[in-house]
Design a protein around this motif. Structure first.
Motif, short mmCIF file in Angstrom:
data_model
loop_
_atom_site.label_atom_id
_atom_site.label_comp_id
_atom_site.label_asym_id
_atom_site.label_seq_id
_atom_site.Cartn_x
_atom_site.Cartn_y
_atom_site.Cartn_z
N ARG A 110 0.71 -1.11 0.05
CA ARG A 110 0.00 -0.13 -0.03
C ARG A 110 1.02 1.37 0.12
O ARG A 110 0.65 2.35 -0.64
CB ARG A 110 -0.96 -0.13 1.39
CG ARG A 110 -1.87 -1.17 1.13
CD ARG A 110 -3.07 -1.23 2.44
NE ARG A 110 -3.97 -2.06 2.32
CZ ARG A 110 -5.04 -2.22 3.11
NH1 ARG A 110 -5.00 -1.21 4.27
NH2 ARG A 110 -5.77 -3.22 3.18
N THR A 111 1.93 1.20 0.56
CA THR A 111 2.82 2.52 0.64
C THR A 111 3.53 2.63 -0.61
O THR A 111 3.48 3.75 -1.24
CB THR A 111 4.15 2.21 1.62
OG1 THR A 111 3.48 1.80 2.92
CG2 THR A 111 5.21 3.30 1.61
N GLN A 139 0.83 4.43 -2.96
CA GLN A 139 0.95 5.69 -2.63
C GLN A 139 1.83 6.47 -3.45
O GLN A 139 1.77 7.76 -3.85
CB GLN A 139 0.74 6.18 -1.38
CG GLN A 139 -0.57 5.47 -0.53
CD GLN A 139 -0.58 5.77 0.90
OE1 GLN A 139 0.41 6.32 1.43
NE2 GLN A 139 -1.56 5.24 1.50
N GLU A 140 3.19 6.00 -3.34
CA GLU A 140 4.35 6.96 -3.76
C GLU A 140 4.33 6.77 -5.32
O GLU A 140 4.61 8.02 -6.05
CB GLU A 140 5.62 6.08 -3.48
CG GLU A 140 5.87 6.21 -1.95
CD GLU A 140 6.96 5.72 -1.52
OE1 GLU A 140 7.83 4.78 -2.30
OE2 GLU A 140 7.92 5.48 -0.33
N GLU A 167 1.58 6.96 -7.27
CA GLU A 167 0.69 8.04 -7.75
C GLU A 167 1.04 9.51 -7.67
O GLU A 167 0.81 10.31 -8.38
CB GLU A 167 -0.56 7.90 -6.81
CG GLU A 167 -1.28 6.31 -6.99
CD GLU A 167 -2.43 6.11 -6.17
OE1 GLU A 167 -2.54 7.13 -4.99
OE2 GLU A 167 -3.36 5.39 -6.39
N VAL A 168 2.00 9.64 -6.43
CA VAL A 168 2.35 10.92 -6.26
C VAL A 168 3.48 11.52 -7.30
O VAL A 168 3.52 12.39 -8.10
CB VAL A 168 2.99 11.09 -4.83
CG1 VAL A 168 4.11 12.15 -4.81
CG2 VAL A 168 2.23 11.14 -3.80
N SER A 189 -7.01 -0.35 7.61
CA SER A 189 -6.09 0.80 7.22
C SER A 189 -4.65 0.43 7.50
O SER A 189 -4.39 -0.59 8.28
CB SER A 189 -6.60 2.09 7.61
OG SER A 189 -6.36 2.15 9.09
#
Length: 1011
Positions: A355-356, A359-360, A362-363, A669
């Protein structure tokens, strides 16, 4: 003293710290301190004087000195001065003070300190008084080393008393002030005379005749005493023989009585000796065995106690080990679930990582899109800026093409500068030529008094000198003949018939041989001789002056001829320079303003070109900045794209690592998953640590139980050993008691506890030795006495006669001793009387000498005489320079009554007071005296190089005098002298290559710069 460095801050006009490197200044030998009036030049010397002596010229301690010397804009003041006296000795004097914070007009106490450089560090001195280092008081320091403004002529104009006082202090002339020592010696000598007279009065009764009578009487007494001594010795021998017999009988009786007393105590001491023998047998056979038994009994008891303690410890260890086994079984059940907990924790970590990374990724995709848009915007700005750069460069090229030619300006400027230089040279040479012509006329005017040409003056004056010398020789011969005749006449009057003549030795005296008459008086011929001498001296002075003026006139004529030739060369150069002018239309030769207008046109064009070049440079810098910015953005976008691709590959790998049974956690989460992972990890760590701790504790209890069991077995063996040893010792004791005849063990122990056995042993041994000694002495006394028997009546008779003879001999001997002492005392007294008589003669002679010395040394007469000798020597040394400065026209002399005077050779060598000198001459005389005085001080203190500083004084001299003074100062450097001058005279500043410039800044105060 040679200055090295001076630091000033907050002192008078020196607001900011200023450092003067005297070391670089003194290397030149001659240096200066220059500046406008009021710039702070003299304050430099005042700072040196104050830090060395705590005194200044302008202010004293009653003038609020600390406040007035402190700069009004400064909060503190500092003076730091370093100097050397020799190559090895270096000193540092400092003075500091500051303003009070609460009271502007109040200051702290001035603190002055002094240090000496030793072994690479500054060592503080006990006193900050420079007099101890330099050997000069402040008043003499400012007359010989640093001469303040307005004090240069002070030594020349001092009164006689002040001048003598100064020389006393500088050259330690107090050592020649013998008036007080002479007075003290006179007082002591008179006291010695009175004392000696009193002593001699006590020796009046002593004489050689009386001593001879006493010596005769002494000889008679000696013979009587010798006879009485021989008779007494004979009787003494008889008495000693009878005394020996009497003593032997008395000693025999004493020994017999002592032996009876000892034999009565013999049985008691034999019983004490038997008791001691029993004690020795008990010590020999039982003491060590009893002590060994006590040790074994103690060890047995301690072993029994220790065995009981170890049995208790073993029982407690068994109970602790059983309880620990129950705890270890409970912990082992949790330890078996560790693998399952670790698998779940790893699965949760894979989900979090996946999951981490998503997120990176997408940024980074968002950053790539924004960066691409920004690169396109900067590219458009770069294209617009390149068009602006092209337009600015075209405009700059046009301006450079329209700029006037600078080569023409340089050539024309050089022509006008040379033209101005030639004009100045013309004016300067014209002034020099006129001055030389005037000087030639002044020198030629001197020879007008004889109506002769200067070239004929030498032969004319030589003739006058020759005529004067012949007349003087003739007059001198007459004077000598008259003197001889006068002496002969005097001898003739003293002659007596029959006595030899002191000149020829004859005893007959003829009047025609020794008597003569003369008609001219010796007074008349002496006056005439003096007139001839004065005239000859004047003609010789004229000859010396004429020679000097001829040399000067010759130099002036040669200089005038050289100046005329130089003047013609300058005229030729002016004509040639005018022909070289070839800029007609652009410039006017007689008008330099046309050149300046042309120069202004070029300057304006260059300013415009410079402005356009700055614009182009700025545009180029902007373009360069856009290029760097564009490159930076492009590299960033590329980097983001690479990083996004790497994250995409990692996402695929992590997705495959997630277990299939992890579906239960998909709805949670990332924060919840991290908390669950942390919980599993902490449970794993806690369980592992607890299992290891309980296992180690169980092992320790097992080892402790085994240790107690082994120790208990060892102690049981020791108890058995001590029991066997005790039984063995008891058997030995029973056997020894039977063999030695003792009843039981208690009897032996009581005997061993007996007190004072060593003393009993010593007393017994001493008794038996005394008994044996008495028996031996009794036999010896009987054998010694033999058959001799003392006759008491004979003994009494001999003893009485002996006493009578001894009494008589003592009386005669005492009388003889008294007489011998009296003779010896009279002999000594007569020697002392002779000594005091000789001493009185010497004291009387010394009194006469001291009376002469008192008249010589009274009222400082001798010190003043020495001072006058010093002043005469100073004048001699000063005249070596003063003659050069005055062109041999003046000479310094010293008169004890009138003080310093000058001998004026232009006026027949007559003398006049030094106070009549002009300002320039007075300065020259003061300079020469000060240098001579400083030379003497340098020799006295053995300084390798001496320092001499002059404040002002050059403004009163003309150009020629300044030339001679400057040459003199240059010569001083060759004499190992360092000279500094303070002046505002610009001409002097131009001739000194190294100097300090002092400038007064309205805001910063005095500023010092080294040139």
């Amino acid at each position: 003293m040679l200055p090295l460095k001076l630091t000033i801050q907050g002192f008078y006009s020196y607001q900011e710290p200023q450092v003067i490197d005297f070391a670089s200044l003194t290397e030149a030998g001659l240096f200066g301190i220059f500046g406008a009036v009021g710039s702070g030049k003299s304050s430099i010397l005042e700072a040196i004087s104050f830090v060395l002596y705590g005194a200044t010229e302008r202010l004293d301690s009653g003038d609020r000195r600390a406040y007035n010397m402190l700069n009004l804009k400064s909060e503190k003041a500092l003076i730091d001065f370093e100097f050397s006296t020799t190559k090895e000795e270096k000193y540092r004097f400092s003075a500091t003070w500051k303003r009070r914070k609460k009271d502007y007009a109040a200051t702290s106490t001035i603190e002055r300190t002094a240090c000496k450089w030793e072994n690479g560090e500054w060592i503080p001195l006990e006193s900050a008084n420079a007099e101890l280092v330099l050997g000069l008081k402040y008043d003499n320091f400012k007359r010989t080393v640093i001469i303040p403004q307005g004090k240069f002529k002070e030594f020349l104009e001092l009164t006689k008393g002040d001048r003598v006082k100064m020389l006393k202090e500088i050259f330690n002339l107090y050592q020649y002030d013998f008036a007080e020592p002479t007075r003290q010696l006179t007082v002591k000598n008179n006291e010695a005379l009175h004392h000696n007279a009193g002593v001699l009065s006590q020796y009046a009764i002593y004489s050689r005749e009386a001593l001879a009578e006493k010596e005769t009487k002494l000889l008679e007494w000696q013979q009587q005493v010798q006879s009485a001594r021989q008779e007494a010795e004979t009787v003494q021998q008889q008495f000693e023989q009878l005394q020996r017999i009497k003593e032997a009988q008395e000693q025999l009786q004493q020994v017999q009585q002592q032996l009876i007393t000892l034999q009565a105590q013999k049985d008691t001491y034999e019983q004490r000796a038997a008791h001691i023998r029993q004690y020795d047998k008990a010590v020999l056979h039982f003491k060590s065995v009893l002590e060994q038994k006590q040790v074994y009994q103690k060890n047995y008891t301690e072993a029994q106690n220790t065995m009981q303690q170890v049995q208790d410890q073993l029982q407690q260890a068994e109970q602790d080990w059983s309880k620990q086994q129950e705890v270890l079984e409970a912990v082992a059940k949790d330890y078996a679930q560790l693998d399952e907990w670790k698998r779940k924790a790893a699965a949760i970590q894979h989900i979090i990582d996946y999951r981490t990374v998503v997120q990176e990724y997408e940024v980074l995709q968002d950053r790539v899109q924004k960066g691409t848009a920004h690169v396109e915007q900067v590219t458009a700005q770069k294209s617009a800026l390149q068009l602006q750069v092209q337009d600015a460069e075209q405009e700059l090229a046009t301006l450079k093409a329209q700029k006037p030619d600078t080569d023409i300006l340089l050539q024309a400027s050089a022509w006008f500068s040379r033209q101005e230089q030639l004009d100045n040279e013309q004016r300067h040479k014209q002034a020099q030529t006129e001055k030389l012509q005037q000087q030639v006329q002044e020198q030629e005017q001197y020879f007008v008094q004889w109506n002769i040409a200067p070239e004929d003056s030498v032969s004319f004056l030589d003739g006058k000198i020759t005529d004067g010398q012949l007349a003087l020789d003739h007059c001198t011969e007459q004077w000598r003949q008259i003197q001889v005749q006068s002496e002969l006449q005097r001898y003739r009057k003293e002659l007596t018939n029959g006595e030899p003549c002191p000149l020829c030795g004859s005893t007959t005296h003829q009047p025609e041989i020794h008597e003569s008459e003369h008609t001219v008086s010796i007074e008349d011929i002496s006056i005439q001789k003096q007139q001839y001498e004065q005239s000859l001296l004047q003609w010789r002075e004229h000859r010396a002056e004429a020679n000097r003026r001829l040399e000067v006139l010759k130099d002036y004529r040669l200089q005038l001829h050289a100046e005329n030739e130089t003047w013609q060369q300058i005229l030729n150069q002016v004509k040639a320079h005018r022909l070289a002018f070839n800029w007609e239309g652009l410039f006017i030769p007689e008008d330099r303003n046309t050149l300046q207008q042309y120069q202004q046109t070029i300057r304006e064009a260059e300013q415009l070109i410079t402005a356009r070049e700055a614009d182009v440079s700025q545009l180029r810098q902007s373009e360069l900045g856009l290029n760097e910015q564009l490159q930076k953005y492009q590299q960033a976008v590329t980097q983001f794209q690479i990083q996004a691709q790497q994250l995409k590959g990692r996402m695929d790998v992590l997705e495959q690592q997630i277990p299939e049974d992890s579906v239960n956690w998909s709805a949670q989460s990332v924060a919840e998953l991290k908390a669950l992972e942390t919980e599993y990890k902490e449970l794993i760590i806690t369980t592992e640590q607890r299992y290891v701790a309980e296992t180690e504790k169980s092992q320790q209890l097992r080892e402790q139980r085994a240790s107690h069991s082994a120790r208990l077995e060892q102690i049981r063996l020791q108890v058995s050993e001590w029991t066997a040893q005790l039984q063995q010792v008891n058997d030995m004791l029973e056997k020894a008691l039977l063999e030695q005849g003792f009843a039981d063990e208690q009897a032996v122990s009581a005997l061993l506890r007996s007190d004072n056995i060593p003393q009993e042993r010593a007393d017994t041994e001493q008794f038996f030795r005394a008994l044996h000694t008495a028996e031996v002495q009794l036999a010896s006394r009987k054998e010694q006495l033999g058959t001799q028997v003392l006759d008491e009546q004979e003994y009494e008779r001999v003893a009485e006669k002996r006493n009578q003879l001894q009494t008589l001999l003592k009386e005669q001997t005492d009388g003889l001793l008294l007489l011998e002492n009296e003779v010896q005392q009279w002999t000594l007294k007569l020697e002392e009387k002779l000594h005091y008589e000789q001493q009185d003669t010497a004291l009387q002679a010394r009194a006469l000498n001291l009376k002469t010395m008192t008249g010589l040394f009274q009222a400082n007469g001798f010190v003043e005489y020495i001072s006058e000798m010093y002043l005469q020597n100073l004048c001699s040394v000063a005249n070596e320079r003063f003659h050069r400065l005055t062109r041999n026209q003046l000479s310094l002399i010293y008169d004890p009554e009138r003080g310093f005077e000058v001998m004026d050779y232009l006026n027949g060598g007559k003398t006049r007071s030094a106070k009549t000198l002009s300002g320039g001459q007075a300065f020259q005389a003061s300079l020469c005296l000060a240098l001579a005085l400083a030379d003497s001080i340098q020799s006295l203190n053995k300084f390798e190089k001496n320092f001499f500083f002059i404040d002002e004084g050059f403004g009163t001299l003309d150009k020629d005098a300044i030339d001679i003074v400057f040459q003199t100062l240059e010569q001083l450097y060759r004499e190992h002298r360092v000279v500094g001058v303070i002046s505002h005279v610009e001409e002097l500043q131009e001739r000194i290559p190294r100097y300090v410039q002092v400038i007064k800044d309205p805001e910063r105060g005095s500023i010092v710069t080294l040139t």
